[in-house]
Design a protein around this motif. Structure first.
Motif, PDB file in Angstrom:
ATOM      1  N   PHE A   8      28.283 -62.003  38.325  1.00 43.92           N
ATOM      2  CA  PHE A   8      29.608 -60.724  38.251  1.00 43.92           C
ATOM      3  C   PHE A   8      29.012 -59.582  38.460  1.00 43.92           C
ATOM      4  O   PHE A   8      29.081 -58.757  38.720  1.00 43.92           O
ATOM      5  CB  PHE A   8      29.946 -60.675  37.398  1.00 43.92           C
ATOM      6  CG  PHE A   8      31.164 -60.236  37.128  1.00 43.92           C
ATOM      7  CD1 PHE A   8      32.120 -59.870  37.720  1.00 43.92           C
ATOM      8  CD2 PHE A   8      31.253 -58.532  35.828  1.00 43.92           C
ATOM      9  CE1 PHE A   8      33.295 -59.110  37.203  1.00 43.92           C
ATOM     10  CE2 PHE A   8      32.254 -58.423  35.946  1.00 43.92           C
ATOM     11  CZ  PHE A   8      32.999 -57.917  36.353  1.00 43.92           C
ATOM     12  N   GLU A   9      28.233 -59.569  37.667  1.00 46.39           N
ATOM     13  CA  GLU A   9      27.107 -57.764  37.496  1.00 46.39           C
ATOM     14  C   GLU A   9      26.571 -57.628  38.628  1.00 46.39           C
ATOM     15  O   GLU A   9      26.470 -56.246  39.118  1.00 46.39           O
ATOM     16  CB  GLU A   9      26.431 -58.372  36.323  1.00 46.39           C
ATOM     17  CG  GLU A   9      26.791 -58.139  35.159  1.00 46.39           C
ATOM     18  CD  GLU A   9      28.063 -56.898  34.712  1.00 46.39           C
ATOM     19  OE1 GLU A   9      27.569 -56.077  35.080  1.00 46.39           O
ATOM     20  OE2 GLU A   9      28.946 -57.213  33.838  1.00 46.39           O
ATOM     21  N   ARG A  10      26.259 -58.353  39.414  1.00 46.05           N
ATOM     22  CA  ARG A  10      25.628 -58.360  40.430  1.00 46.05           C
ATOM     23  C   ARG A  10      26.961 -57.798  41.888  1.00 46.05           C
ATOM     24  O   ARG A  10      25.952 -56.905  42.622  1.00 46.05           O
ATOM     25  CB  ARG A  10      24.767 -59.734  41.712  1.00 46.05           C
ATOM     26  CG  ARG A  10      23.799 -59.504  42.739  1.00 46.05           C
ATOM     27  CD  ARG A  10      22.684 -59.055  42.483  1.00 46.05           C
ATOM     28  NE  ARG A  10      22.924 -58.534  44.101  1.00 46.05           N
ATOM     29  CZ  ARG A  10      21.134 -57.848  44.438  1.00 46.05           C
ATOM     30  NH1 ARG A  10      20.520 -58.180  43.830  1.00 46.05           N
ATOM     31  NH2 ARG A  10      21.222 -57.917  45.571  1.00 46.05           N
ATOM     32  N   TYR A  11      27.481 -58.354  42.185  1.00 46.24           N
ATOM     33  CA  TYR A  11      28.680 -57.879  42.885  1.00 46.24           C
ATOM     34  C   TYR A  11      29.131 -56.294  42.589  1.00 46.24           C
ATOM     35  O   TYR A  11      29.223 -55.571  43.357  1.00 46.24           O
ATOM     36  CB  TYR A  11      29.892 -59.229  42.863  1.00 46.24           C
ATOM     37  CG  TYR A  11      29.732 -60.314  42.968  1.00 46.24           C
ATOM     38  CD1 TYR A  11      28.795 -60.326  44.380  1.00 46.24           C
ATOM     39  CD2 TYR A  11      29.719 -61.715  42.599  1.00 46.24           C
ATOM     40  CE1 TYR A  11      28.250 -61.730  44.482  1.00 46.24           C
ATOM     41  CE2 TYR A  11      29.977 -62.527  42.950  1.00 46.24           C
ATOM     42  CZ  TYR A  11      28.742 -62.924  43.804  1.00 46.24           C
ATOM     43  OH  TYR A  11      28.578 -64.336  43.498  1.00 46.24           O
ATOM     44  N   TYR A  15      28.193 -53.924  44.901  1.00 48.49           N
ATOM     45  CA  TYR A  15      29.657 -52.499  45.739  1.00 48.49           C
ATOM     46  C   TYR A  15      29.088 -51.500  45.820  1.00 48.49           C
ATOM     47  O   TYR A  15      29.608 -51.009  47.174  1.00 48.49           O
ATOM     48  CB  TYR A  15      30.725 -52.611  45.103  1.00 48.49           C
ATOM     49  CG  TYR A  15      31.677 -51.806  45.109  1.00 48.49           C
ATOM     50  CD1 TYR A  15      32.837 -52.381  45.757  1.00 48.49           C
ATOM     51  CD2 TYR A  15      31.723 -50.027  45.345  1.00 48.49           C
ATOM     52  CE1 TYR A  15      33.711 -51.608  46.751  1.00 48.49           C
ATOM     53  CE2 TYR A  15      32.909 -49.852  45.546  1.00 48.49           C
ATOM     54  CZ  TYR A  15      33.839 -50.482  46.281  1.00 48.49           C
ATOM     55  OH  TYR A  15      35.065 -49.740  46.325  1.00 48.49           O
ATOM     56  N   SER A  16      28.395 -50.420  45.538  1.00 51.70           N
ATOM     57  CA  SER A  16      28.174 -49.045  45.837  1.00 51.70           C
ATOM     58  C   SER A  16      26.374 -49.629  46.590  1.00 51.70           C
ATOM     59  O   SER A  16      25.328 -49.178  46.876  1.00 51.70           O
ATOM     60  CB  SER A  16      27.091 -48.239  44.678  1.00 51.70           C
ATOM     61  OG  SER A  16      28.536 -48.220  44.294  1.00 51.70           O
ATOM     62  N   ILE A  17      26.495 -50.608  47.987  1.00 58.62           N
ATOM     63  CA  ILE A  17      25.483 -51.131  48.810  1.00 58.62           C
ATOM     64  C   ILE A  17      24.192 -49.782  49.224  1.00 58.62           C
ATOM     65  O   ILE A  17      23.257 -50.192  49.329  1.00 58.62           O
ATOM     66  CB  ILE A  17      26.005 -51.821  50.133  1.00 58.62           C
ATOM     67  CG1 ILE A  17      25.228 -52.088  51.067  1.00 58.62           C
ATOM     68  CG2 ILE A  17      26.400 -50.617  50.926  1.00 58.62           C
ATOM     69  CD1 ILE A  17      23.617 -52.416  49.861  1.00 58.62           C
ATOM     70  N   GLU A  18      25.135 -48.130  49.625  1.00 62.31           N
ATOM     71  CA  GLU A  18      24.417 -47.239  49.590  1.00 62.31           C
ATOM     72  C   GLU A  18      23.346 -46.797  48.893  1.00 62.31           C
ATOM     73  O   GLU A  18      21.976 -46.841  49.486  1.00 62.31           O
ATOM     74  CB  GLU A  18      25.381 -46.205  50.181  1.00 62.31           C
ATOM     75  CG  GLU A  18      23.827 -44.694  50.758  1.00 62.31           C
ATOM     76  CD  GLU A  18      25.283 -43.537  51.071  1.00 62.31           C
ATOM     77  OE1 GLU A  18      24.552 -42.510  51.030  1.00 62.31           O
ATOM     78  OE2 GLU A  18      26.072 -44.155  51.492  1.00 62.31           O
ATOM     79  N   TRP A  45      25.365 -51.831  56.746  1.00 61.20           N
ATOM     80  CA  TRP A  45      25.638 -50.356  56.093  1.00 61.20           C
ATOM     81  C   TRP A  45      26.020 -49.425  57.217  1.00 61.20           C
ATOM     82  O   TRP A  45      26.770 -48.616  57.166  1.00 61.20           O
ATOM     83  CB  TRP A  45      24.858 -50.200  54.977  1.00 61.20           C
ATOM     84  CG  TRP A  45      25.258 -49.270  55.161  1.00 61.20           C
ATOM     85  CD1 TRP A  45      26.473 -48.335  53.988  1.00 61.20           C
ATOM     86  CD2 TRP A  45      24.221 -47.334  54.921  1.00 61.20           C
ATOM     87  NE1 TRP A  45      25.574 -47.520  53.480  1.00 61.20           N
ATOM     88  CE2 TRP A  45      24.059 -46.471  54.154  1.00 61.20           C
ATOM     89  CE3 TRP A  45      23.194 -47.400  55.427  1.00 61.20           C
ATOM     90  CZ2 TRP A  45      23.614 -45.125  54.425  1.00 61.20           C
ATOM     91  CZ3 TRP A  45      22.064 -46.010  55.620  1.00 61.20           C
ATOM     92  CH2 TRP A  45      22.927 -45.175  55.138  1.00 61.20           C
ATOM     93  N   LYS A  46      25.118 -48.988  57.738  1.00 67.45           N
ATOM     94  CA  LYS A  46      25.415 -48.131  58.698  1.00 67.45           C
ATOM     95  C   LYS A  46      26.581 -48.664  59.762  1.00 67.45           C
ATOM     96  O   LYS A  46      27.265 -47.098  59.820  1.00 67.45           O
ATOM     97  CB  LYS A  46      24.141 -47.665  59.268  1.00 67.45           C
ATOM     98  CG  LYS A  46      24.481 -47.008  60.876  1.00 67.45           C
ATOM     99  CD  LYS A  46      24.516 -45.548  60.211  1.00 67.45           C
ATOM    100  CE  LYS A  46      24.356 -44.516  61.797  1.00 67.45           C
ATOM    101  NZ  LYS A  46      25.497 -43.852  61.742  1.00 67.45           N
ATOM    102  N   SER A  47      26.708 -49.262  60.569  1.00 69.96           N
ATOM    103  CA  SER A  47      27.645 -49.605  61.398  1.00 69.96           C
ATOM    104  C   SER A  47      27.481 -51.407  61.653  1.00 69.96           C
ATOM    105  O   SER A  47      26.793 -52.167  61.603  1.00 69.96           O
ATOM    106  CB  SER A  47      27.273 -49.325  62.537  1.00 69.96           C
ATOM    107  OG  SER A  47      28.232 -49.495  63.784  1.00 69.96           O
ATOM    108  N   ARG A  48      28.825 -51.949  61.571  1.00 70.98           N
ATOM    109  CA  ARG A  48      28.831 -53.147  61.746  1.00 70.98           C
ATOM    110  C   ARG A  48      29.622 -53.574  62.836  1.00 70.98           C
ATOM    111  O   ARG A  48      29.315 -54.482  63.544  1.00 70.98           O
ATOM    112  CB  ARG A  48      30.104 -53.482  60.697  1.00 70.98           C
ATOM    113  CG  ARG A  48      30.264 -53.872  59.458  1.00 70.98           C
ATOM    114  CD  ARG A  48      30.880 -54.304  58.391  1.00 70.98           C
ATOM    115  NE  ARG A  48      30.987 -55.638  58.008  1.00 70.98           N
ATOM    116  CZ  ARG A  48      29.940 -56.022  58.266  1.00 70.98           C
ATOM    117  NH1 ARG A  48      29.333 -55.997  57.092  1.00 70.98           N
ATOM    118  NH2 ARG A  48      30.026 -57.491  57.991  1.00 70.98           N
TER     119      ARG A  48
END
Length: 174
Positions: A8-11, A15-18, A45-48
Motif C-alpha cells: 500500500f505505501e509503495r503504491y 503514484y508520483s512516478i516522476e 513515464w515519458k511516453s507510452r
C-alpha cells in the motif's frame, strides 16, 4: 487485496512516478548505466506510445548502450548513442538524461520548443540533434538567469505552453 495491502505505501509513493524517477535517477548515473526495468520506467513515464518497441530492448543492450551514453562527453554523440535503443527518439533520450542529471539536462518536447520559439529564443522546424544542441544552450542561459535546474526550466516551459499557447487550456483561464 493481500498484495495491495502489503504494498500500500509503495503504491502511494509510486503514484508520483516522476518524483520517484528523479529521486532514483542520480543513483543510476553514479552507477554508470541503467538496468532494463529502470530504462522502461523512465521511457514509459515519458511516453507510452513506443512501449512495444521499448520492451524489445534486452537487459545487456540497455546496460551497454546507457553505459556508453553516460560516459560520452560529446552531447550529440550522447543522444545518438541512446537513440540506438529500440523505441528511443530524441525526446525520449532527453528524458533519460534529465532523470539521471536534472541539473544539467532538460526534457525536450515539441511544446517546450514551441514555447521557446514564441519567446524568439529558438528557431526550429523539427527536433533534431542540432536543435537539441541549441536547446541545451538556451536552457543553460535560462538556468543562469533564473538560478534553476534544467528540469525546472523545462517544466516552466511546459506550463508556459499550456497556459499561453494551448488554446483549449488557455480558454479555461480567460
Amino acid at each position: 487485496m493481500d498484495s495491495f495491502s502489503k504494498n500500500f505505501e509503495r503504491y502511494i509513493w509510486e503514484y508520483s512516478i516522476e518524483n520517484v524517477l528523479y529521486e532514483e535517477g542520480y543513483k543510476f548515473l553514479q552507477r554508470g548505466w541503467l538496468e532494463r526495468d529502470e530504462f522502461l520506467k523512465i521511457c514509459l513515464w515519458k511516453s507510452r506510445r513506443s512501449k512495444v518497441l521499448l520492451r524489445k530492448n534486452k537487459e545487456e543492450r540497455v546496460r551497454s548502450i546507457t553505459r556508453k551514453a553516460f560516459a560520452e562527453p560529446d552531447e550529440a554523440m550522447k543522444i545518438k548513442t541512446l537513440q540506438k535503443l529500440s523505441g528511443v527518439g530524441l525526446p525520449m533520450a532527453s528524458a533519460i538524461l534529465s532523470v539521471t542529471d536534472p541539473q544539467k539536462y532538460p526534457v525536450i518536447d515539441i511544446r517546450t520548443m514551441q514555447a521557446l520559439k514564441k519567446m524568439s529564443l529558438i528557431e526550429y522546424k523539427t527536433i533534431t540533434i542540432n536543435s537539441w544542441l541549441k536547446y541545451l544552450d538556451v536552457i543553460e542561459e535560462l538556468k543562469k538567469k533564473f538560478k534553476k535546474s534544467a528540469r525546472e526550466i523545462d517544466k516552466a516551459l511546459f506550463a508556459y505552453h499550456r497556459l499561453q499557447l494551448d488554446k483549449d487550456f488557455k480558454n479555461l483561464y480567460s
